[in-house]
Scaffold this active site. Structure first.
Site, PDB file in Angstrom:
ATOM      1  N   ARG A 166      -2.301  29.421 -39.353  1.00 10.28           N
ATOM      2  CA  ARG A 166      -1.292  28.355 -39.399  1.00 10.28           C
ATOM      3  C   ARG A 166       0.022  28.876 -39.962  1.00 10.28           C
ATOM      4  O   ARG A 166       0.692  28.214 -40.757  1.00 10.28           O
ATOM      5  CB  ARG A 166      -1.791  27.169 -40.232  1.00 10.28           C
ATOM      6  CG  ARG A 166      -3.096  26.567 -39.733  1.00 10.28           C
ATOM      7  CD  ARG A 166      -2.960  25.961 -38.338  1.00 10.28           C
ATOM      8  NE  ARG A 166      -4.280  25.542 -37.865  1.00 10.28           N
ATOM      9  CZ  ARG A 166      -5.128  26.339 -37.183  1.00 10.28           C
ATOM     10  NH1 ARG A 166      -4.759  27.575 -36.884  1.00 10.28           N
ATOM     11  NH2 ARG A 166      -6.302  25.896 -36.796  1.00 10.28           N
ATOM     12  N   SER A 234      -3.913  17.403 -39.772  1.00  9.47           N
ATOM     13  CA  SER A 234      -4.464  18.071 -40.950  1.00  9.47           C
ATOM     14  C   SER A 234      -3.369  18.258 -42.007  1.00  9.47           C
ATOM     15  O   SER A 234      -2.359  18.897 -41.732  1.00  9.47           O
ATOM     16  CB  SER A 234      -5.042  19.433 -40.568  1.00  9.47           C
ATOM     17  OG  SER A 234      -6.099  19.279 -39.640  1.00  9.47           O
ATOM     18  N   GLU A 330      -0.237  21.938 -45.281  1.00 12.51           N
ATOM     19  CA  GLU A 330      -0.007  22.573 -43.981  1.00 12.51           C
ATOM     20  C   GLU A 330       1.332  22.216 -43.336  1.00 12.51           C
ATOM     21  O   GLU A 330       2.038  23.098 -42.862  1.00 12.51           O
ATOM     22  CB  GLU A 330      -1.161  22.227 -43.026  1.00 12.51           C
ATOM     23  CG  GLU A 330      -1.083  22.933 -41.692  1.00 12.51           C
ATOM     24  CD  GLU A 330      -2.342  22.720 -40.860  1.00 12.51           C
ATOM     25  OE1 GLU A 330      -2.203  22.426 -39.656  1.00 12.51           O
ATOM     26  OE2 GLU A 330      -3.455  22.846 -41.401  1.00 12.51           O
TER      27      GLU A 330
END
Length: 336
Positions: A166, A234, A330
């Site tokens: 990510r 997320s 994130e």
């Protein structure tokens, strides 16, 4: 595009959390020429510029004192190569899921496991989006962008994008310095289903479209639609820990959910950690943790971003106290 003028505007419709924040100005761009014009205007008025796709991975912690540039570039094309190789190109403003389905309709395979991920084509390399055993870094050939300070156009090979979990050069060294305009993907005309992820073992998909449809159903069952319930998917990365740390946790928590990622490291399921700390389904005012998936923080409407970030901090603290694991947010937060 015509002469540019600015006036304060609400960002509420343009990010999927839906908090009431404002920008000094919001401008839609539909071509590279538009982008150059906006950047020139921003330099003349000494204003920062923030490129924005569909706002599905962005948290505005407060009003943005600059220009939010909504990247609306459209276009997709495909070229045939040797041995079933297909080069597929997508403009940065293309909706990601729409682009995936279009590629599958053209007989270009490889993106099917990434179906229904919210956002745009241009955002996909920034986050190095991934799901169900596939990361987009393994399919990207190059990324084209415009440097905000100089206006220079650059085409960066995937090998130079510093992709990580990510993560990418666009999220680190080039953060807030570039505007992505196009992404090239190296796909295949031969469908080879990737069913390595445990949740796909019983999919029984025989075609790429069937696999895409299955993944769409799985995601819809687990994740809320941002149009109905504000969220950014997320909220935390799945943390990666050492072998020693994993063994210590496994001894104390036999039901620990973890996956080996090689070299002795283990990836923990962030949702499981949050659930074990009692946060799943919790609501605090107008924000909370989604009842179906503890990894998703939600905004029920009419809330404040400070409340969401406070809840995120509480989760980070409790996970650390119980598991000695650091939880990293994130989505990107502005201003950082």
């Amino acid at each position: 595009m015509g002469q540019l003028t600015l006036q304060p505007a609400s960002l509420k419709p343009w990010h999927t959390l839906g908090f009431e924040v404002k920008a000094q100005g919001i401008i839609d761009v539909f071509s590279e020429e538009d982008i150059h014009q906006v950047l020139s205007f921003a330099r003349q008025h000494d204003l920062p510029v923030l490129p924005l796709g569909e706002g599905s991975n962005t948290i505005f912690a407060k009003d943005f004192a600059g220009i939010v540039m909504r990247v609306c570039l459209q276009g997709r094309r495909m070229e045939y190569g040797a041995d079933g190789q297909l080069m597929v190109y997508g403009a940065a403003g293309e909706n990601w899921h729409g682009f995936v389905r279009w590629a599958l309709d053209q007989g270009a395979y490889g993106l099917e496991n990434l179906s229904l991920i919210p956002g745009t084509v241009g955002a996909s390399p920034i986050q190095n989006i991934g799901a169900y055993g596939v990361e987009v870094k393994d399919l990207i050939d190059w990324v084209r962008y415009i440097d905000i300070a100089s206006g220079k156009v650059v085409q960066l090979k995937a090998s130079d994008c510093v992709f990580g979990y990510r993560d990418s050069i666009f999220k680190q060294q080039l953060r807030d310095q570039i505007v992505i305009t196009e992404v090239a993907f190296c796909l295949s005309s031969h469908f080879k289903p990737n069913l390595s992820y445990m949740g796909l073992h019983d999919s029984q998909a025989e075609t790429a479209l069937q696999l895409s449809d299955y993944i769409v159903k799985v995601r819809e069952a687990k994740l809320p639609d941002p149009q109905n319930l504000g969220n950014v998917g997320s909220f935390f990365k799945n943390p990666i820990i050492s072998e020693d740390h994993y063994q210590a946790l496994k001894e104390n928590f036999p039901n620990l959910v973890a996956y080996s990622v090689g070299e002795g490291d283990w990836k923990l399921a962030a949702g499981w950690l949050i659930d074990q700390c009692g946060f799943k389904g919790i609501r605090k005012g107008n924000v909370g943790v989604y009842k179906q998936q503890a990894l998703v923080l939600v905004h029920f409407g009419e809330g404040y971003v400070e409340d969401l970030l406070s809840l995120a901090w509480d989760i980070q603290q409790q996970v650390w106290l119980r598991f000695s694991v650091r939880m990293e947010i994130e989505p990107r937060i502005y201003p950082q």
